[in-house]
Design a protein around this motif. Sequence first.
Motif, PDB file in Angstrom:
ATOM      1  N   TYR A 121      31.472  38.928  47.505  1.00  0.00           N
ATOM      2  CA  TYR A 121      32.708  38.499  48.123  1.00  0.00           C
ATOM      3  C   TYR A 121      33.772  37.935  47.215  1.00  0.00           C
ATOM      4  O   TYR A 121      34.989  38.356  47.622  1.00  0.00           O
ATOM      5  CB  TYR A 121      32.259  37.275  48.848  1.00  0.00           C
ATOM      6  CG  TYR A 121      33.411  36.806  49.756  1.00  0.00           C
ATOM      7  CD1 TYR A 121      33.972  37.579  50.770  1.00  0.00           C
ATOM      8  CD2 TYR A 121      34.091  35.679  49.235  1.00  0.00           C
ATOM      9  CE1 TYR A 121      35.143  37.073  51.309  1.00  0.00           C
ATOM     10  CE2 TYR A 121      35.324  35.008  49.886  1.00  0.00           C
ATOM     11  CZ  TYR A 121      35.906  35.763  50.811  1.00  0.00           C
ATOM     12  OH  TYR A 121      37.103  35.298  51.605  1.00  0.00           O
ATOM     13  N   SER A 122      33.315  37.201  46.014  1.00  0.00           N
ATOM     14  CA  SER A 122      34.110  36.976  45.231  1.00  0.00           C
ATOM     15  C   SER A 122      35.153  38.214  44.399  1.00  0.00           C
ATOM     16  O   SER A 122      36.371  37.985  44.020  1.00  0.00           O
ATOM     17  CB  SER A 122      33.894  36.273  43.840  1.00  0.00           C
ATOM     18  OG  SER A 122      33.063  37.145  43.025  1.00  0.00           O
ATOM     19  N   ARG A 133      37.572  39.275  47.947  1.00  0.00           N
ATOM     20  CA  ARG A 133      38.120  38.273  48.490  1.00  0.00           C
ATOM     21  C   ARG A 133      39.838  38.619  48.618  1.00  0.00           C
ATOM     22  O   ARG A 133      40.408  38.015  49.734  1.00  0.00           O
ATOM     23  CB  ARG A 133      37.886  36.890  48.122  1.00  0.00           C
ATOM     24  CG  ARG A 133      38.535  36.403  46.884  1.00  0.00           C
ATOM     25  CD  ARG A 133      38.184  35.031  46.691  1.00  0.00           C
ATOM     26  NE  ARG A 133      39.156  34.089  47.655  1.00  0.00           N
ATOM     27  CZ  ARG A 133      40.339  33.982  47.503  1.00  0.00           C
ATOM     28  NH1 ARG A 133      40.910  34.784  46.252  1.00  0.00           N
ATOM     29  NH2 ARG A 133      41.005  33.430  48.233  1.00  0.00           N
ATOM     30  N   SER A 134      40.302  38.915  47.327  1.00  0.00           N
ATOM     31  CA  SER A 134      41.744  39.044  47.423  1.00  0.00           C
ATOM     32  C   SER A 134      42.269  40.321  47.863  1.00  0.00           C
ATOM     33  O   SER A 134      43.488  40.579  48.042  1.00  0.00           O
ATOM     34  CB  SER A 134      42.205  38.743  45.942  1.00  0.00           C
ATOM     35  OG  SER A 134      41.833  39.896  45.234  1.00  0.00           O
ATOM     36  N   TYR A 163      30.352  38.577  54.984  1.00  0.00           N
ATOM     37  CA  TYR A 163      31.819  38.673  54.467  1.00  0.00           C
ATOM     38  C   TYR A 163      32.397  38.102  55.598  1.00  0.00           C
ATOM     39  O   TYR A 163      33.619  37.182  55.161  1.00  0.00           O
ATOM     40  CB  TYR A 163      32.088  40.094  54.618  1.00  0.00           C
ATOM     41  CG  TYR A 163      33.791  40.480  54.168  1.00  0.00           C
ATOM     42  CD1 TYR A 163      34.130  40.344  53.097  1.00  0.00           C
ATOM     43  CD2 TYR A 163      34.280  40.944  55.410  1.00  0.00           C
ATOM     44  CE1 TYR A 163      35.481  40.532  53.058  1.00  0.00           C
ATOM     45  CE2 TYR A 163      35.439  41.138  55.249  1.00  0.00           C
ATOM     46  CZ  TYR A 163      36.046  40.896  54.052  1.00  0.00           C
ATOM     47  OH  TYR A 163      37.427  41.035  53.876  1.00  0.00           O
ATOM     48  N   SER A 218      32.213  34.227  55.030  1.00  0.00           N
ATOM     49  CA  SER A 218      32.769  33.945  53.774  1.00  0.00           C
ATOM     50  C   SER A 218      34.510  33.923  54.014  1.00  0.00           C
ATOM     51  O   SER A 218      35.240  33.104  53.703  1.00  0.00           O
ATOM     52  CB  SER A 218      32.755  34.840  52.701  1.00  0.00           C
ATOM     53  OG  SER A 218      31.191  34.751  52.297  1.00  0.00           O
ATOM     54  N   GLU A 219      35.042  35.193  54.659  1.00  0.00           N
ATOM     55  CA  GLU A 219      36.517  35.061  55.028  1.00  0.00           C
ATOM     56  C   GLU A 219      36.972  34.000  55.846  1.00  0.00           C
ATOM     57  O   GLU A 219      37.929  33.358  55.525  1.00  0.00           O
ATOM     58  CB  GLU A 219      36.686  36.223  55.565  1.00  0.00           C
ATOM     59  CG  GLU A 219      37.002  37.680  54.760  1.00  0.00           C
ATOM     60  CD  GLU A 219      38.175  37.611  54.045  1.00  0.00           C
ATOM     61  OE1 GLU A 219      39.258  38.001  54.653  1.00  0.00           O
ATOM     62  OE2 GLU A 219      38.226  37.183  52.782  1.00  0.00           O
ATOM     63  N   GLU A 232      36.909  30.753  53.680  1.00  0.00           N
ATOM     64  CA  GLU A 232      37.663  30.778  52.606  1.00  0.00           C
ATOM     65  C   GLU A 232      39.220  30.620  53.149  1.00  0.00           C
ATOM     66  O   GLU A 232      40.228  30.148  52.637  1.00  0.00           O
ATOM     67  CB  GLU A 232      37.718  32.030  51.726  1.00  0.00           C
ATOM     68  CG  GLU A 232      38.623  32.247  50.523  1.00  0.00           C
ATOM     69  CD  GLU A 232      38.226  31.237  49.401  1.00  0.00           C
ATOM     70  OE1 GLU A 232      39.387  31.276  48.516  1.00  0.00           O
ATOM     71  OE2 GLU A 232      37.274  30.826  49.471  1.00  0.00           O
ATOM     72  N   LYS A 233      39.399  31.554  54.136  1.00  0.00           N
ATOM     73  CA  LYS A 233      41.045  31.872  54.477  1.00  0.00           C
ATOM     74  C   LYS A 233      41.247  30.901  55.741  1.00  0.00           C
ATOM     75  O   LYS A 233      42.592  30.582  56.030  1.00  0.00           O
ATOM     76  CB  LYS A 233      40.997  32.957  55.070  1.00  0.00           C
ATOM     77  CG  LYS A 233      40.700  34.146  54.103  1.00  0.00           C
ATOM     78  CD  LYS A 233      41.721  34.191  52.719  1.00  0.00           C
ATOM     79  CE  LYS A 233      40.954  35.480  51.718  1.00  0.00           C
ATOM     80  NZ  LYS A 233      41.200  36.694  52.291  1.00  0.00           N
TER      81      LYS A 233
END
Length: 306
Positions: free
Chosen positions: A132-133, A136-137, A205, A208-209, A212-213
């Motif tokens: 994921y890291s 992620r972008s 995923y 995590s998104e 994170e977002k």
Amino acid sequence: MLPDRPVANVSGSGRGNSVPLQDQDSPNRRSISLELGANVVSNEDLTSLSKGDPEEVILYYPWEGVDGVQLYRQDYRQLEPPGFLDDSVIEIGLKMFQTRLKDINPDLMEQIYIFTPFFYPVLSENSPEVGYSQVRSWTDADKVDIFQKKYLVIPINQSFHWFLAIIYHPEYALSEPKEKLQSSIWTLDPLGFERPEVINLLSFYLKSEAQEKRGVTVSNKSIIGVKGLIPIQPNWYDCGPYILVFVKTFMESPEEFLEMIATDDTDLEKLMRWKSEEFEEIRGFLQVEICRLAKEWSSWQKEKEK
């Protein structure tokens, strides 16, 4: 024998007995045609394009913008059976369908985000956290919020085999479990395999998104996994053409498509709805379209040089 179609709960707490198709009256049930037209090129042009240096770039598509894909002559040659379609051919085929859909139904295209074929290999290469890291972008670079899309399409290649994942209503993963709204992760494998590892990783995923977002912790109950009922490829080499037909059929009417592949048994009547000739014709279709685009790209380059 046709595979069964179990519904897997990603939390591991059991199997569901229904698939949440929430938008029964959605305008996305209206069928459109993604045929790119009866473009004609000569046999001489088709043959000529396959001859020469296999390492030569014969097409960059789309040639304006930052997300173009390079196609080499050796990639084009693989369109002849029993050639295996590589990442470039698959991605160009997907971009062709996107371009056509954007022209005839831009509102629907705005609801769909198609990941590059390179996304899943990077996501799955290491541990889920490391994977994921590393990706992620990617959506940031495309200026895409996946939770504002209704459908996420992920082409996947594992061990020289193509299959597909579709995430339906990713925004429902952000909902509270009590709201009974669920994102669904569909896997469509033309060899009929279940893909629980893919469902689990794509679920990770999404979680995590969201964290994170959006700063949201996602419950396991907010995401389910579904194996779609789809036609099975008759050989070892046509997985690429099959997933392109799957995507084309999906983009023509997403809600009808999901309804067609959602069943609790091996429903032959639903399988009969598929246009079987498209699986046989897609290679020739791509040859003609790539040949036409290669000529246009060559002309564009010459004009640009002037």
